[in-house]
Design an enzyme around this catalytic site. Structure first.
Site, PDB file in Angstrom:
ATOM      1  N   LYS A 183      -9.371   6.934   5.313  1.00 59.70           N
ATOM      2  CA  LYS A 183     -10.437   6.907   4.303  1.00 59.70           C
ATOM      3  C   LYS A 183     -11.589   7.816   4.729  1.00 59.70           C
ATOM      4  CE  LYS A 183      -9.132   2.309   2.747  1.00 59.70           C
ATOM      5  NZ  LYS A 183      -9.292   0.856   2.906  1.00 59.70           N
ATOM      6  N   GLN A 195     -13.003  -3.400   5.932  1.00 58.38           N
ATOM      7  CA  GLN A 195     -11.546  -3.388   5.971  1.00 58.38           C
ATOM      8  C   GLN A 195     -11.018  -4.800   6.200  1.00 58.38           C
ATOM      9  OE1 GLN A 195      -9.647  -0.509   5.395  1.00 58.38           O
ATOM     10  NE2 GLN A 195      -7.988  -2.002   5.292  1.00 58.38           N
ATOM     11  N   ASP A 251     -15.187  -1.015  -3.341  1.00 51.83           N
ATOM     12  CA  ASP A 251     -13.831  -1.596  -3.334  1.00 51.83           C
ATOM     13  C   ASP A 251     -13.602  -2.444  -4.583  1.00 51.83           C
ATOM     14  OD1 ASP A 251     -12.023  -0.897  -1.397  1.00 51.83           O
ATOM     15  OD2 ASP A 251     -12.811  -2.266   0.124  1.00 51.83           O
TER      16      ASP A 251
END
Ligand code: NAD
Length: 295
Positions: free
Chosen positions: A53, A97, A120
């Site tokens: 990412k 994460q 997200d």
């Protein structure tokens, strides 16, 4: 014969556009969109995800930060770090994460991220807006699926979409996005899951089948109808003695056989996967533009 949906290609177009836009915005504002990825602990898969990412961010000219925290980090410490990034003007997107170590409550952490930086799309406010059809940060994998359907001009209006899997990050959001009364959606949606006595009963009725389960070859040729559009979200490792690694990555769908019946199908790898990071970058740029009041 089916058409292969090339997620790698579509994602590369999106990333190119993002790079161009980031360049223009840098000239205009002197600033770059910024994303922080917070990694708690030493889960090797999570490390790979976070690094890819961050690399993708740098490639499109965004500002990227990786915050690494020890495995024994307390919930309080992580909440403090999120609070700091919520207030940091150089950061437009915060991603934590998952999974987190067991001493940390994931829900509490997701709720602590400012909804304005929730790239997200996991915050209950983002999810609530998605369900009621308001503009929001869409979770990246379902967002990527919607973009693939759009790119390949796959008509969804009035079509029967069957989603297998009801997770909060894929199954539930994609079903809710496709049911909206909007262009590119407006579908009739069925979600099936572990409580379904026979998932084939549902999958056979699908015009568009989305598999987000995590079980290799769960969807076989006899479970789909001719002309079905197949979106395979699954990522599964199976043993492969021909590969140097000893395994290969496959989806939830028996690709080789199902593709004979499908009109469109995503491969694994190279289908939905590459879209997820492209949409994370898209959300980060959107957050930056909202902050700068740029339409
Ligand atoms: P999850 O484990 O949270 O959810 C799986 C869902 O499948 C559950 O809702 C469960 O009810 C359902 N399920 C399990 N077995 C079933 C069965 N036999 N019949 C019907 N339903 C069944 O998983 P997730 O996070 O939604 O991920 C699903 C898959 O997609 C995984 O393989 C994951 O690695 C992959 N994934 C890929 C991407 C990507 O970027 N390509 C992103 C997220 C997840």
């Amino acid at each position: 014969m089916s058409q292969i949906i090339d997620g790698k290609l579509v994602a590369s177009h999106i990333r190119k556009e993002l790079k161009n836009e980031a360049e223009s915005l840098l000239k205009l504002t002197g600033k770059k969109p910024g994303l922080v990825a917070i990694l708690v602990g030493d889960n090797s898969a999570s490390k790979i995800y976070v690094n890819s990412k961050s690399k993708a961010c740098n490639e499109v000219g965004f500002h990227s930060v990786i915050k690494i925290m020890e495995n024994d980090t307390t919930e309080e410490d992580l909440l403090k770090v999120i609070k700091e990034f919520n207030a940091d003007d150089d950061i437009d997107g915060i991603l934590v994460q998952l999974p987190l170590p067991e001493q940390i409550d994931e829900d509490k952490i997701i709720e602590a991220i400012s909804p304005e930086k929730d790239v997200d799309g996991f915050h209950p406010i983002s999810f609530g807006n998605l369900v009621i059809g308001k503009e929001t940060f869409y979770p990246c994998t379902p967002f990527g699926i919607m973009e693939l359907l759009k790119y390949y001009k796959i008509d969804t209006k009035g079509k029967h979409v069957v989603v297998v899997g009801r997770s909060n990050i894929v199954g539930k959001p994609i079903a809710n996005m496709l049911v909206q009364k909007k262009d590119g959606a407006n579908a009739i949606v069925t979600i099936c899951h572990t409580a379904a006595p026979d998932i084939a009963f549902y999958t056979k009725q699908a015009d568009i089948l989305i598999a987000a389960v995590g079980k290799a070859n769960l969807i076989t040729k006899d479970m789909v109808k001719d002309g079905v559009v197949v979106i395979d979200v699954g990522i599964n490792r199976i043993e492969d003695s021909n590969s140097a690694k000893g395994y290969k990555v496959v989806g939830d769908v028996d690709f080789e056989n199902v593709k004979e019946k499908a009109s469109f199908i995503t491969p694994v790898p190279g289908g939905v996967g590459p879209m997820t990071i492209a949409m994370l970058l898209t959300n980060t740029l959107k957050s930056f533009k909202q902050k700068m009041n740029i339409k």
